[in-house]
Write an enzyme that holds these catalytic residues in place. Structure first.
Site, PDB file in Angstrom:
ATOM      1  N   PHE A 272       0.912  -1.149  -0.167  1.00 15.07           N
ATOM      2  CA  PHE A 272      -0.182  -0.101  -0.040  1.00 15.07           C
ATOM      3  C   PHE A 272       0.859   1.310   0.171  1.00 15.07           C
ATOM      4  O   PHE A 272       1.802   1.229   0.633  1.00 15.07           O
ATOM      5  CB  PHE A 272      -1.029  -0.095   1.230  1.00 15.07           C
TER       6      PHE A 272
ATOM      7  N   ARG B 260     -12.504  -4.079  -7.542  1.00 12.92           N
ATOM      8  CA  ARG B 260     -12.199  -4.821  -6.352  1.00 12.92           C
ATOM      9  C   ARG B 260     -13.530  -5.262  -5.868  1.00 12.92           C
ATOM     10  O   ARG B 260     -14.478  -4.305  -5.517  1.00 12.92           O
ATOM     11  CB  ARG B 260     -11.592  -4.191  -5.278  1.00 12.92           C
TER      12      ARG B 260
ATOM     13  N   TYR C 289     -11.425   0.342  10.470  1.00 17.84           N
ATOM     14  CA  TYR C 289     -12.549   0.728   9.781  1.00 17.84           C
ATOM     15  C   TYR C 289     -12.901  -0.250   8.674  1.00 17.84           C
ATOM     16  O   TYR C 289     -13.799   0.093   7.939  1.00 17.84           O
ATOM     17  CB  TYR C 289     -12.463   2.121   9.454  1.00 17.84           C
ATOM     18  N   LYS C 290     -12.016  -1.074   8.364  1.00 21.24           N
ATOM     19  CA  LYS C 290     -12.252  -2.171   7.291  1.00 21.24           C
ATOM     20  C   LYS C 290     -13.072  -3.256   7.544  1.00 21.24           C
ATOM     21  O   LYS C 290     -14.301  -3.096   8.235  1.00 21.24           O
ATOM     22  CB  LYS C 290     -10.873  -2.436   6.524  1.00 21.24           C
TER      23      LYS C 290
ATOM     24  N   ASP D 181       1.543  -5.410   8.144  1.00 20.52           N
ATOM     25  CA  ASP D 181       0.467  -4.553   8.029  1.00 20.52           C
ATOM     26  C   ASP D 181      -1.170  -5.734   7.755  1.00 20.52           C
ATOM     27  O   ASP D 181      -1.045  -6.250   6.691  1.00 20.52           O
ATOM     28  CB  ASP D 181       0.582  -3.600   6.936  1.00 20.52           C
TER      29      ASP D 181
END
Ligand SMILES: *Cc1c(COP(=O)(O)O)cnc(C)c1O
Length: 426
Positions: free
Chosen positions: A128, A386, A232-233, A207
Site C-alpha cells: 500500500f 475490487r 474501519y475495514k 500490516d
C-alpha cells in the site's frame, strides 16, 4: 452450471450459512444496494448507532470529564485485548492508537533503532502506498546508508516467496509487508516469512489492514514481532476509526516510540516534566485518542469474536470461490481477466477483476440506469475492479446478482454512458 442453477445454489448456501444471523445486526438501508466495499469501509453495526448516541448524551453530555475515568481512559487497551484473539495475539500485546500510517512509522522507527548497524528495509512492489511513503521518510531520517529494497512482482498479482527471500540479507533490519495486498488480495504465508526473516536476524512488521477480521491470523504461533492495521475495514469501526498496533510481549520494553507523547508516559497525570516510557504496550500511545471514533469500534469487534475467525474465514473462501466459479462460467469472453490469485489460501477476502473498461463498468454498477440493483465495489488504477466479500453481511445471492449485473452491463454496453473522468475518491 446455468445461471438458474447457480441462483438455486446461492439460495441454498445462504440458508445453510452459519453466519446468516449477523446481517440483520447491520444498518442496511436498502436490499437493492449490494455493498462490496467492506474491505475499504465496513458497514455500520446497528449497535454502534445506539452506542454512539449513548456516548454522546450520557458520557460526553452528562458525565463530561468524569467519563475519562469511567469509560474512556482504559478503552485503548481494553479494545486491544478484544482484538488480540482475532489475530492470534495475547492480552497486553495489542492497543488502539492513532492511524495505521502513524503506527507504522512508530514501530518501524523503533525497530530500526533496535537493529542499529543493519541498514536495509525490505518491502514489496504490491504494498500500500502509505506504507512505502512512511518507509521512504524513515530513510531520510536515518541517513544515506539506509536503503529500501522492494521485492518485485512478475504478474502484478503476487510476490514469489523466493523473490522476497532473496531481498532479505544479514544487513536487513526490518521487513515491512502487507499480509494481504490491497489491490490483488495476494496473501503471504506469515509464519514462513517470519521464520526466514528471523533466521537472517531481521524483524518483521506486518500490516494487517486488509486481513484482520477477514482471515485467520496467528501472530503468537508464528512468533511475529510487530503488526499494525485498520479498524474501519473488516472490523466495521467506522470512518477514520483509530488503528491497532501489536508488539510481541518480550519486545515491548526494548522498543521506544519516536513520538514521546504524554499518553505513552508511565504516569501521564503526574505531569512530570521528563518523559518516562510506560511499561508494556501503552508506551506506544502518543496523545489523546479521538474518543467518539474509539468508542465506536467495540460493537464490530464483538460481533467478529462472537462469530469466530475460523467460521468467518471459511465463509470468505466460500463466497469468493462461488464468485470465481460464476465468473468463469458466466463471463467467459467478456474481456475480464483475473486480478487476484486463484488459490484461496493465497488470497484475502476480496477479488479483483481486470478489464480495459474497469472504471466505466464500476460506474455502471454504482449508478445503474436501467437495473434496480445498485452495486458498490471499488476501482483501483489502472484497470482493477475490487469486489470485497465481508462474511458477516455479504450473501451468496448478492454474489450471484453481481455477476449477473456484470454480464448485463457488458452485453448492453451500459458502461458507454459514463465518462472516464475519475472522482476524488474511487
Ligand atoms: C487501508 C490501509 C492503510 C490505511 O492507513 P491509514 O493510516 O488508516 O490511512 C494502510 N495500509 C494498508 C495496507 C491499508 O490497506
Amino acid at each position: 452450471m446455468t445461471t438458474d442453477q447457480n441462483f438455486t445454489l446461492a439460495e441454498q448456501l445462504d440458508r445453510d450459512d452459519p453466519l446468516h444471523k449477523f446481517r440483520s445486526r447491520f444498518y442496511i438501508e436498502s436490499e437493492n444496494t449490494i455493498y462490496l466495499d467492506g474491505n475499504s469501509l465496513g458497514r455500520l453495526p446497528l449497535r454502534t448507532k445506539e452506542l454512539l448516541s449513548e456516548v454522546i448524551e450520557k458520557e460526553w453530555g452528562t458525565e463530561l470529564i468524569e467519563s475519562w475515568n469511567r469509560h474512556w481512559y482504559q478503552k485503548t487497551t481494553q479494545l486491544g485485548d478484544k482484538i488480540a484473539p482475532m489475530i492470534g495475539a495475547s492480552n497486553g500485546e495489542v492497543i488502539i492508537s492513532d492511524s495505521t500510517s502513524i503506527n507504522l512509522y512508530k514501530l518501524s522507527h523503533a525497530a530500526l533503532n533496535l537493529q542499529k548497524g543493519k541498514t536495509t528495509i525490505v518491502s514489496d512492489a504490491l504494498n500500500f502506498p502509505t506504507d512505502l511513503y512512511i518507509l521512504q521518510g524513515l530513510l531520510k531520517e536515518f541517513g544515506p546508508e539506509y536503503k529500501l529494497n522492494l521485492a518485485q512482482t512478475n504478474d502484478g498479482i503476487s510476490i514469489e516467496t523466493e523473490e522476497l527471500k532473496s531481498k532479505i540479507t544479514e544487513n536487513t533490519a526490518l521487513v515491512v509487508l502487507s499480509l494481504v495486498a490491497f489491490k490483488s488480495a495476494f496473501m503471504y504465508q506469515l509464519e514462513e516469512i517470519t521464520e526466514y526473516a528471523h533466521k537472517m536476524g531481521a524483524l518483521v512488521l506486518w500490516d494487517l489492514s486488509h486481513a484482520a477480521g477477514a482471515v485467520e491470523i496467528e501472530l503468537n504461533k508464528s512468533n511475529a514481532d510487530l503488526a499494525v492495521g485498520c479498524t474501519y475495514k473488516y472490523m466495521n469501526g467506522g470512518p477514520g476509526s483509530p488503528a491497532f498496533l501489536y508488539v510481541r510481549k518480550d519486545l515491548q520494553d526494548k522498543l521506544s516510540s519516536p513520538i514521546q507523547g504524554w499518553f505513552g508516559d508511565a504516569l501521564p497525570f503526574e505531569f512530570d516534566l521528563n518523559y518516562r516510557p510506560a511499561q508494556g504496550i501503552r508506551r506506544f500511545l502518543a496523545g489523546t485518542p479521538p474518543v467518539l471514533n474509539l468508542m465506536a469500534i467495540e460493537p464490530g469487534i464483538e460481533m467478529i469474536n462472537e462469530a469466530g475467525m475460523a467460521t468467518i474465514h471459511q465463509k470468505s473462501i466460500r463466497l469468493s470461490e462461488f464468485f470465481h466459479s460464476m465468473v468463469a462460467s458466466q463471463l467467459k469472453n467478456y474481456g475480464f481477466e483475473a486480478g487476484s490469485p486463484t488459490e484461496p489460501e493465497k488470497r484475502g477476502s476480496h477479488i479483483s477483476l481486470k478489464h480495459v473498461e474497469a472504471y466505466r463498468i464500476c460506474q455502471a454498477l454504482i449508478q445503474p440506469k436501467t437495473s434496480t440493483i445498485k452495486i458498490i465495489p471499488d476501482f483501483r488504477e489502472p484497470d482493477n475492479i475490487r469486489f470485497g466479500f465481508t462474511p458477516l453481511y455479504t450473501t451468496y445471492k448478492e454474489v450471484w446478482q453481481t455477476v449477473h449485473r456484470l454480464r448485463e452491463i457488458i452485453e448492453n454496453k451500459e458502461y458507454e454512458q459514463f465518462s472516464t473522468q475519475r472522482s476524488d475518491v474511487t
